[in-house]
Structures are given as structure tokens and as C-alpha cells.
Scaffold this motif. Structure first.
Motif, PDB file in Angstrom:
ATOM      1  N   MET A 235      12.765 -22.601   7.113  1.00  0.00           N
ATOM      2  CA  MET A 235      13.267 -21.947   5.904  1.00  0.00           C
ATOM      3  C   MET A 235      13.144 -22.894   4.896  1.00  0.00           C
ATOM      4  N   PHE A 236      13.284 -23.646   4.549  1.00  0.00           N
ATOM      5  CA  PHE A 236      12.643 -24.559   3.671  1.00  0.00           C
ATOM      6  C   PHE A 236      11.563 -24.623   2.927  1.00  0.00           C
ATOM      7  N   VAL A 237      10.278 -24.488   3.746  1.00  0.00           N
ATOM      8  CA  VAL A 237       9.186 -23.892   3.527  1.00  0.00           C
ATOM      9  C   VAL A 237       8.960 -23.164   2.785  1.00  0.00           C
ATOM     10  N   LYS A 239      11.223 -20.932   1.218  1.00  0.00           N
ATOM     11  CA  LYS A 239      12.064 -21.215  -0.328  1.00  0.00           C
ATOM     12  C   LYS A 239      10.717 -22.294  -0.884  1.00  0.00           C
ATOM     13  N   ILE A 240      10.386 -23.175  -0.334  1.00  0.00           N
ATOM     14  CA  ILE A 240       9.291 -23.965  -1.151  1.00  0.00           C
ATOM     15  C   ILE A 240       8.187 -22.661  -2.164  1.00  0.00           C
ATOM     16  N   MET A 241       7.509 -21.908  -0.433  1.00  0.00           N
ATOM     17  CA  MET A 241       6.364 -21.055  -1.494  1.00  0.00           C
ATOM     18  C   MET A 241       7.241 -19.776  -2.218  1.00  0.00           C
ATOM     19  N   GLY A 242       7.978 -19.497  -2.010  1.00  0.00           N
ATOM     20  CA  GLY A 242       8.753 -18.528  -2.730  1.00  0.00           C
ATOM     21  C   GLY A 242       8.533 -18.860  -4.386  1.00  0.00           C
ATOM     22  N   LYS A 247       6.673 -12.295  -3.770  1.00  0.00           N
ATOM     23  CA  LYS A 247       6.476 -11.944  -2.412  1.00  0.00           C
ATOM     24  C   LYS A 247       7.090 -12.655  -0.776  1.00  0.00           C
ATOM     25  N   PHE A 248       6.349 -13.684  -0.799  1.00  0.00           N
ATOM     26  CA  PHE A 248       7.758 -15.145  -0.725  1.00  0.00           C
ATOM     27  C   PHE A 248       8.853 -15.380  -0.864  1.00  0.00           C
ATOM     28  N   ASP A 249       8.916 -15.467  -1.715  1.00  0.00           N
ATOM     29  CA  ASP A 249      10.819 -15.003  -2.822  1.00  0.00           C
ATOM     30  C   ASP A 249      11.426 -14.118  -2.310  1.00  0.00           C
ATOM     31  N   TYR A 250      10.534 -12.993  -1.919  1.00  0.00           N
ATOM     32  CA  TYR A 250      10.873 -11.766  -1.331  1.00  0.00           C
ATOM     33  C   TYR A 250      11.770 -12.032   0.007  1.00  0.00           C
ATOM     34  N   GLY A 251      10.766 -12.552   1.040  1.00  0.00           N
ATOM     35  CA  GLY A 251      10.432 -12.876   2.076  1.00  0.00           C
ATOM     36  C   GLY A 251      11.744 -14.372   2.425  1.00  0.00           C
TER      37      GLY A 251
END
Length: 288
Positions: A235-237, A239-242, A247-251
Motif C-alpha cells: 500500500m505504501f508504494v 500511496k507514493i505513486m498516487g 488514477k493511482f491516487d484513486y486506486g
């Protein structure tokens, strides 16, 4: 109540609902942005080109209707300060529905959005969904609101990345995966059996509960089109990508909610009135 306007008929969850209502004999009108796609999918159905960002289009489509079915959503690429179909779009829909004395609003919500506020979780997307439910209930229009668990279709259309099923974090609770086809039949049945002034909330759940990793394992076992495997991301990965991608923040947020929402079985009253689902995850995977 025979004439139904559908807003959101050509998407992943809108198509099966539209088909089920056609099969049940309802007279449908579809408000769509792409008439080509809608005509290809539903060649014998009345189609009106328009956008819910334009109140005049909504009013044109809603003329003469008994009810409205709303299949709205917040897209993964939407930003908080943009136009939202479930926000400003819904406001316009309800204003027109009140003016034209629509008899019923049926709306697709979600079960997992009830995670909002648990464990200090606060996400603007879930705030919009909570506000949407309250707007409908406060509108004075008779309503039906559906709260589905996770759809089986999300595995193939969202989690599947090439030859892998992507998983994030740890799934702490099992979810009652439901097929869109079963949900669609229940929607159609609701228009047949509910009394004219009867407001209802329906929890939509499937026959079996799985954690996300167990669902992926079951799907892979019975999916015959190609060989798949799982891919896990911490999950921390995510969160960083988000921080660099909407799109990654949504994910990240939706996966966190799905992993931690303490879902329990609540669909018995739905099954009693609208029919029991019939599609298992094994059936769904084998049918693709």
C-alpha cells in the motif's frame, strides 16, 4: 410505471441493467453522449443525444417518463474541483425530475463507500457518494437505492493487467462478489414489485464471500482464456505513486477501503423480494 429514462446505459454496469429492463418489457429512453455506441448496443431503443452537464438535454430526455435510473460514477481521472456527474450532474437531474414530477429515482450507489469515516478514512469521492444519497432522499421523489458489494467484473476490467491480476495491501474482510447480470435482474424486478410510494434501500451481494486474494485465486483457477498469475503491491508504494497520478491516487484509496471495510451479509431481504443471485465466481470466470 413503464417508461424509464436511463442515464448511464452504455457502461460496464449500465449495459446489463438496460438489457434486463428491455427483457422485462419496460419502455426505455437512453440519454447518451455517444449515439453510435448506444445504437449498436440497443438498436430498437429510443436514444437521445445529450449530456447531464446541460440541463436542457436532461429535460428533453425526461419528458413523459415515469422513472429515472441513474448509473453515475466518479471516474478514476476526475479531480476534486471538476464537474462530477454524481455531484453537479445529480443536482440538475433532481431539479428537472422535481419539475416534471418523476415518480421514482433509482440510483446505483455502493456498499464500500460506507467505509467513509471508519478508521479516520476521509476521501472526497466517498463524500460525493454520501451526499448523492442524501440529495436523492431529501428530494421528495420516491427512491430506490442499490448498494452493491464488489462486482465480479472488476477482476477482469480493473484488476487484470495483461497476464496478471493486480492486488494491493492485505484484504482483511471477505466480500460478497456479485455478477452484474444478477444485479441487473434485481434492478428490473424492483421496478415490477415496489409499490408506487415505497422508498427502498437494497444491499446487493452475491452467493459467496472472498477476500481479494482468494477471489483472484478462484478466478485464475477457472479462467480458461489465458494463464494468469497474481501481482501484489504494498500500500505504501501505491500511496507514493498516487502523489504523481490521479488514477493511482484513486486506486490507493479504493483498495484501502475494499481491504478494510467490514462487510457482512445483509442481502437476505433483497433476495426475498428481488430474487436470489445465481452466478458464482467460478461460473463467471468460466463464461469469459
Amino acid at each position: 410505471m413503464k417508461k424509464i429514462l436511463i442515464i448511464g446505459s452504455t457502461g460496464l454496469l449500465g449495459k446489463p441493467v438496460t438489457k434486463a429492463l428491455i427483457t422485462a418489457g419496460f419502455e426505455l429512453t437512453l440519454l447518451v453522449r455517444s449515439t453510435d455506441l448506444a445504437t449498436e448496443l440497443f438498436p430498437t431503443t429510443k436514444i437521445i443525444k445529450g449530456d447531464i452537464n446541460n440541463r436542457a438535454d436532461i429535460e428533453t430526455a425526461m419528458q413523459g417518463q415515469d422513472a429515472v435510473f441513474l448509473n453515475l460514477s466518479v471516474k478514476q481521472t476526475e479531480k476534486p474541483n471538476e464537474f462530477h456527474p454524481e455531484g453537479e450532474g445529480l443536482d440538475s437531474i433532481l431539479t428537472v425530475a422535481q419539475k416534471l414530477k418523476i415518480k421514482r429515482i433509482a440510483y446505483l450507489s455502493s456498499l464500500v463507500h460506507l467505509y467513509q469515516g471508519m478508521n479516520d478514512f476521509d476521501w472526497w469521492v466517498f463524500r460525493i457518494k454520501q451526499e448523492a444519497v442524501q440529495k436523492i432522499k431529501n428530494s421528495g421523489i420516491v427512491y430506490t437505492i442499490f448498494y452493491p458489494s464488489i462486482f465480479m467484473e472488476s477482476i477482469i476490467h480493473q484488476s487484470k493487467q495483461g497476464s496478471m491480476i493486480a492486488l494491493g495491501g492485505k484484504s482483511e474482510y471477505a466480500m460478497y462478489y456479485v455478477a452484474a447480470e444478477d444485479y441487473a435482474r434485481q434492478v428490473a424486478k424492483s421496478f415490477e414489485v415496489l409499490k408506487e410510494n415505497e422508498n427502498r434501500d437494497f444491499v446487493i451481494q452475491g452467493l459467496e464471500a472472498f477476500t481479494q486474494d482468494k477471489a483472484a485465486e478462484t478466478f485464475i483457477q477457472h479462467y480458461k482464456k489465458e494463464k494468469l498469475r497474481t501481482m501484489w503491491a504494498p500500500m505504501f508504494v501505491m500511496k507514493i505513486m498516487g502523489k504523481f497520478s490521479q488514477k493511482f491516487d484513486y486506486g490507493y484509496h479504493i483498495v484501502e477501503a475494499l481491504n478494510k471495510y467490514p462487510e457482512k451479509f445483509e442481502a437476505q431481504s433483497t433476495w426475498d423480494l428481488l430474487g436470489k443471485p445465481s452466478i458464482t465466481l467460478k461460473d463467471f470466470a468460466e463464461s469469459l
